[in-house]
Design an enzyme around this catalytic site. Structure first.
Site, mmCIF file in Angstrom:
data_model
loop_
_atom_site.group_PDB
_atom_site.id
_atom_site.type_symbol
_atom_site.label_atom_id
_atom_site.label_comp_id
_atom_site.label_asym_id
_atom_site.label_seq_id
_atom_site.Cartn_x
_atom_site.Cartn_y
_atom_site.Cartn_z
ATOM 1 N N SER A 46 31.732 -25.004 4.563
ATOM 2 C CA SER A 46 31.004 -25.187 3.307
ATOM 3 C C SER A 46 29.505 -25.354 3.528
ATOM 4 O O SER A 46 28.721 -25.240 2.585
ATOM 5 C CB SER A 46 31.545 -26.419 2.563
ATOM 6 O OG SER A 46 32.897 -26.239 2.217
ATOM 7 N N GLY A 229 34.568 -24.124 0.183
ATOM 8 C CA GLY A 229 33.749 -23.051 0.726
ATOM 9 C C GLY A 229 32.292 -23.252 0.369
ATOM 10 O O GLY A 229 31.941 -24.198 -0.352
ATOM 11 N N GLY A 231 28.227 -22.364 -0.973
ATOM 12 C CA GLY A 231 27.372 -21.633 -1.893
ATOM 13 C C GLY A 231 27.722 -21.683 -3.360
ATOM 14 O O GLY A 231 28.424 -22.581 -3.846
ATOM 15 N N CYS A 256 37.202 -28.513 -4.175
ATOM 16 C CA CYS A 256 35.766 -28.272 -4.043
ATOM 17 C C CYS A 256 35.371 -26.914 -4.635
ATOM 18 O O CYS A 256 35.396 -26.746 -5.839
ATOM 19 C CB CYS A 256 35.321 -28.423 -2.593
ATOM 20 S SG CYS A 256 33.547 -28.743 -2.422
ATOM 21 N N LEU A 257 35.024 -25.911 -3.810
ATOM 22 C CA LEU A 257 34.692 -24.605 -4.366
ATOM 23 C C LEU A 257 35.872 -24.047 -5.150
ATOM 24 O O LEU A 257 35.689 -23.380 -6.177
ATOM 25 C CB LEU A 257 34.289 -23.641 -3.243
ATOM 26 C CG LEU A 257 33.772 -22.274 -3.707
ATOM 27 C CD1 LEU A 257 32.369 -22.378 -4.283
ATOM 28 C CD2 LEU A 257 33.798 -21.254 -2.568
ATOM 29 N N GLN A 260 35.707 -25.328 -8.561
ATOM 30 C CA GLN A 260 34.682 -24.615 -9.322
ATOM 31 C C GLN A 260 35.171 -23.227 -9.735
ATOM 32 O O GLN A 260 34.903 -22.767 -10.853
ATOM 33 C CB GLN A 260 33.406 -24.509 -8.495
ATOM 34 C CG GLN A 260 32.782 -25.861 -8.170
ATOM 35 C CD GLN A 260 31.810 -25.804 -7.016
ATOM 36 O OE1 GLN A 260 31.425 -24.731 -6.549
ATOM 37 N NE2 GLN A 260 31.416 -26.969 -6.501
ATOM 38 N N ASN A 298 31.270 -32.739 -0.362
ATOM 39 C CA ASN A 298 30.322 -31.772 0.185
ATOM 40 C C ASN A 298 30.197 -30.602 -0.780
ATOM 41 O O ASN A 298 30.921 -29.617 -0.689
ATOM 42 C CB ASN A 298 30.778 -31.280 1.561
ATOM 43 C CG ASN A 298 29.832 -30.248 2.135
ATOM 44 O OD1 ASN A 298 28.675 -30.154 1.710
ATOM 45 N ND2 ASN A 298 30.304 -29.460 3.081
ATOM 46 N N GLY A 300 27.190 -28.572 -3.729
ATOM 47 C CA GLY A 300 25.882 -28.526 -4.378
ATOM 48 C C GLY A 300 25.953 -28.035 -5.800
ATOM 49 O O GLY A 300 24.931 -27.976 -6.494
ATOM 50 N N PHE A 301 27.174 -27.653 -6.252
ATOM 51 C CA PHE A 301 27.372 -27.163 -7.623
ATOM 52 C C PHE A 301 28.446 -27.999 -8.292
ATOM 53 O O PHE A 301 29.239 -28.669 -7.630
ATOM 54 C CB PHE A 301 27.776 -25.687 -7.607
ATOM 55 C CG PHE A 301 26.684 -24.758 -7.131
ATOM 56 C CD1 PHE A 301 25.901 -24.053 -8.030
ATOM 57 C CD2 PHE A 301 26.447 -24.593 -5.772
ATOM 58 C CE1 PHE A 301 24.894 -23.208 -7.594
ATOM 59 C CE2 PHE A 301 25.438 -23.750 -5.317
ATOM 60 C CZ PHE A 301 24.660 -23.058 -6.233
ATOM 61 N N HIS A 341 36.940 -34.068 -1.511
ATOM 62 C CA HIS A 341 37.802 -33.595 -0.425
ATOM 63 C C HIS A 341 38.911 -34.599 -0.129
ATOM 64 O O HIS A 341 38.704 -35.558 0.604
ATOM 65 C CB HIS A 341 36.979 -33.350 0.830
ATOM 66 C CG HIS A 341 36.172 -32.100 0.774
ATOM 67 N ND1 HIS A 341 36.588 -30.904 1.319
ATOM 68 C CD2 HIS A 341 34.970 -31.849 0.196
ATOM 69 C CE1 HIS A 341 35.682 -29.978 1.095
ATOM 70 N NE2 HIS A 341 34.688 -30.526 0.415
ATOM 71 N N GLU A 343 41.326 -34.235 1.805
ATOM 72 C CA GLU A 343 41.705 -34.159 3.221
ATOM 73 C C GLU A 343 40.722 -34.891 4.124
ATOM 74 O O GLU A 343 40.960 -35.026 5.328
ATOM 75 C CB GLU A 343 41.796 -32.689 3.662
ATOM 76 C CG GLU A 343 40.486 -32.026 4.036
ATOM 77 C CD GLU A 343 39.544 -31.745 2.886
ATOM 78 O OE1 GLU A 343 38.377 -31.381 3.138
ATOM 79 O OE2 GLU A 343 39.980 -31.878 1.729
#
Length: 369
Positions: A46, A229, A231, A256-257, A260, A298, A300-301, A341, A343
């Site tokens: 990530s 992941g 970005g 996480c990603l 999103q 972790n 940023g979006f 997260h 995990e």
């Protein structure tokens, strides 16, 4: 010792000493508040496209081992610490952090005031930067930083996803285990997610992020996990399309990603956070029970939950630092996701129960069938 400098896009300069590989490294500069776990952080896919600053002052004191990695190699652009330990001591360690970064051509810098850097990023927001041990022309470096690729609108998943599908044996030395067949769509998955799925009773197959919904459904899985992941999630249109075509057909768990991606697949929007959430000490409140878990994060979006048009999508968790959304759920569609997260790796284990929740959803869905 070799001279190195960190230059931000606003012209802020930090002078220090280089370690790891030499040269130049460009990326979005962020800070991580974890006290330990630097090896897991370095190998978290990530962080692709980012320069990571550790706020804890002494890093590298227990070296690097072969067991605590979270992916096949590091994907981050650069690494920033206050002090790199001159020695390491741990019975599992096989090499120094400096040697590890050299091996994978990761540029590092030490000896800078990471408190000042962190405060600057908190006030001004995460920004592009460069670590350089070869070019010290500030005007030229600032120009190169501003011209370097930013995260918004860029697909970084293609750089970290697996090239070929593989089975995860969970350390059990066999693939003949697990009650539930789970397909993991690899957007930059951490190994600890796979370990926790196996521990929860899942037989895990990891496939590339470019795998379509049709290809996944042909494998007849009991559930699908959309992984973490790097970005901007909005840039990874093919994963959004896959998630859209899976929704309602099979139980889905997003992390996480992956969370999103689910939000976007459900018709919602995402937005960039000022400086993101990176660390192992984020309090998250369960809106159903009121319980608070300390979580590893972790990203940023973030997902704008109110932008999702469906009224049966509920926000399940909230970050107590800034009140941003930390999860969503729809029982009718057999899906749920979290922004943090569960995990860990590194971090607390407060949320590991979510893997058990996923298996319960798959169990109920199988009983209906």
């Amino acid at each position: 010792m070799k001279r190195a400098i960190l230059v931000l896009e606003d012209g802020t300069v930090f002078e220090g000493i280089g370690f790891g590989a030499g040269g130049e490294a460009f990326g979005e500069v962020v800070f991580n508040t974890s006290i330990t776990g630097y090896q897991e952080i370095i190998t978290d896919p990530s962080y692709c496209g980012q320069i990571v600053t550790m706020t804890y002052p002494l890093i590298g004191n227990y070296g690097v081992n072969e067991e605590d990695i979270e992916s096949a190699r590091p994907f981050l652009s650069g690494f920033v610490v206050k002090e790199l330990s001159a020695i390491y001591s741990n019975w599992r360690a096989t090499q120094t952090l400096d040697e590890y970064l050299k091996k994978y051509n990761i540029v590092g810098i030490q000896g800078i005031d990471t408190r000042a850097l962190t405060r600057h990023l908190r006030l001004q927001g995460a920004m592009q930067g460069v670590i350089s041990s070869e070019d010290f022309n500030l005007e030229a470096l600032v120009k190169k930083v501003k011209e370097s690729p930013h995260l918004v609108g860029v697909d970084l998943v293609k750089d970290v996803t697996c090239k070929e599908p593989y089975d995860w044996d969970g350390g059990l030395r066999t693939t003949d285990y697990g009650r539930y067949n789970v397909i993991v769509l690899d957007c930059g998955v951490k190994y600890n997610i796979l370990r926790n799925l196996a521990k929860a009773g899942c037989k895990v197959r990891v496939v590339s992020a470019t795998t379509t919904a049709e290809e996944i459904l042909k494998l007849k899985p009991d559930g699908v996990l959309l992984s973490n992941g790097p970005g901007d999630p909005a840039a990874v249109t093919y994963v959004i399309k896959t998630a859209t075509n899976l929704i309602g057909k099979i139980p889905i768990f997003g992390i996480c990603l992956g969370h999103q991606m689910l939000g976007l697949a459900l018709g919602g929007k995402t937005f960039k956070l000022k400086f993101g959430h990176h660390g192992g000490n984020h309090p998250v409140k369960d809106l159903k029970t009121g319980r608070v878990a300390i979580t590893s994060q972790n990203h940023g979006f973030n997902v704008d939950i109110p932008s999702i048009p469906r009224k049966d999508i509920i926000m399940t968790y909230v970050n107590l630092y800034d009140n941003t959304a930390e999860g969503l759920e729809c029982k009718k569609l057999k899906l749920f996701s979290v922004q943090y997260h569960p995990e860990a790796g590194p971090g607390p284990h407060d949320a590991e129960y979510l893997f058990g929740k996923f298996t319960e959803i798959m169990k109920k869905n199988a009983q209906k069938d």
